[in-house]
Design an enzyme around this catalytic site. Structure first.
Site, mmCIF file in Angstrom:
data_model
loop_
_atom_site.group_PDB
_atom_site.id
_atom_site.type_symbol
_atom_site.label_atom_id
_atom_site.label_comp_id
_atom_site.label_asym_id
_atom_site.label_seq_id
_atom_site.Cartn_x
_atom_site.Cartn_y
_atom_site.Cartn_z
ATOM 1 C CG ASP A 30 -2.015 0.907 1.152
ATOM 2 O OD1 ASP A 30 -2.318 1.554 0.069
ATOM 3 O OD2 ASP A 30 -2.488 1.272 2.280
ATOM 4 C CG HIS A 47 0.457 2.199 -9.209
ATOM 5 N ND1 HIS A 47 0.114 1.634 -8.128
ATOM 6 C CD2 HIS A 47 -0.644 2.978 -9.451
ATOM 7 C CE1 HIS A 47 -0.918 2.073 -7.657
ATOM 8 N NE2 HIS A 47 -1.562 2.982 -8.508
ATOM 9 C CG LEU A 141 10.134 -16.778 -3.844
ATOM 10 C CD1 LEU A 141 9.986 -16.861 -2.295
ATOM 11 C CD2 LEU A 141 10.521 -15.403 -4.259
#
Length: 252
Positions: A30, A47, A141
């Protein structure tokens, strides 16, 4: 499949009786828009900067002991944002996925997506499918990216899937248990998150992994996501290691 409620008797303890290093970390990223507007820039600039931080955090994760990471990229509620921002985000997702495919594969990262894909642009869906296929089986991962994801929507879709099988006579209603519900979720096959991090100072869970995070630890940091670094992630993991996770039990 990991149980919905961890068995504390089988859960290894970290140093000084604290929690072990989290196997799965989930992040609500956020603050991108606020980071940009504070500088007088368009929200999409935030962003793009946030996407750079994702790369850094993902690269650092395996060395920190993390084997699964889920990031909240776009929620079912984010469609309420301006058309310009939504279209810009969708284009950025597609270009970033294509650009990073080879590098993620080289690093041994398996990329998967959670959320309802049906409303997404066909080109974006094709790109998502292609990188999932390309990276499937990588084991360093597993990175799950939540796009058009909402926890209640995920549970609704899981319930509908089970209801269809009950109606078709494939399963009986009394056979429905927590393991079956977990198996119908978008995150099927991944362990539940040990730790959920939210940046930007907000202290809401925002419909993110409500079933999976029922026993997760939470960390809320005031740092806006574009300023979030692997060093801060390491500091959060150090604090996590000092926590005692009892899962409803009593400390020994």
């Amino acid at each position: 499949m990991a149980p919905s409620i961890p068995d504390i008797a089988q859960t290894p303890q970290g140093h000084d009786g604290g929690a072990p290093a989290p196997l799965h970390v989930a992040i609500i990223m956020d603050g991108n828009g606020r980071w940009a507007t504070q500088r007088g820039w368009p929200r999409l600039a935030g962003h793009r900067k946030g996407a750079e931080q994702i790369k850094k955090v993902v690269q650092a994760a395996p060395d920190l002991g993390i084997r699964y990471m889920t990031i909240y990229a776009f929620s079912t509620e984010n469609w309420k944002r301006s058309t310009q921002e939504v279209l810009g985000l969708m284009k950025m997702f597609r270009l970033m996925i294509k650009r990073e495919a080879a590098e993620l594969s080289r690093q041994g990262v398996e990329l998967r997506f959670i959320g309802d894909r049906t409303p997404l642009d066909p080109l974006l869906r094709e790109t998502m499918d292609a990188i999932e296929t390309r990276t499937k089986g990588n084991s360093k991962l597993t990175l799950a990216v939540a796009i058009n994801y909402g926890g209640r929507d995920e549970l609704k879709r899981a319930a509908q899937s089970i209801a269809r099988d009950v109606a078709a006579g494939k399963i009986k209603a009394d056979e429905v248990d927590e393991a079956m519900i977990s198996s119908r979720l978008d995150s099927a096959g991944m362990p539940d998150p040990d730790l959920v991090i939210r940046s930007s100072g907000e202290t809401r869970t925002s419909n993110f992994l409500p079933w999976q995070a029922a026993y997760s630890e939470y960390e809320f940091t005031p740092t806006l996501w574009p300023d979030f670094t692997p060093d801060e992630l390491s500091d959060i993991l150090d604090r996590f290691a000092g926590r005692e996770r009892r899962f409803g039990g009593v400390a020994s």
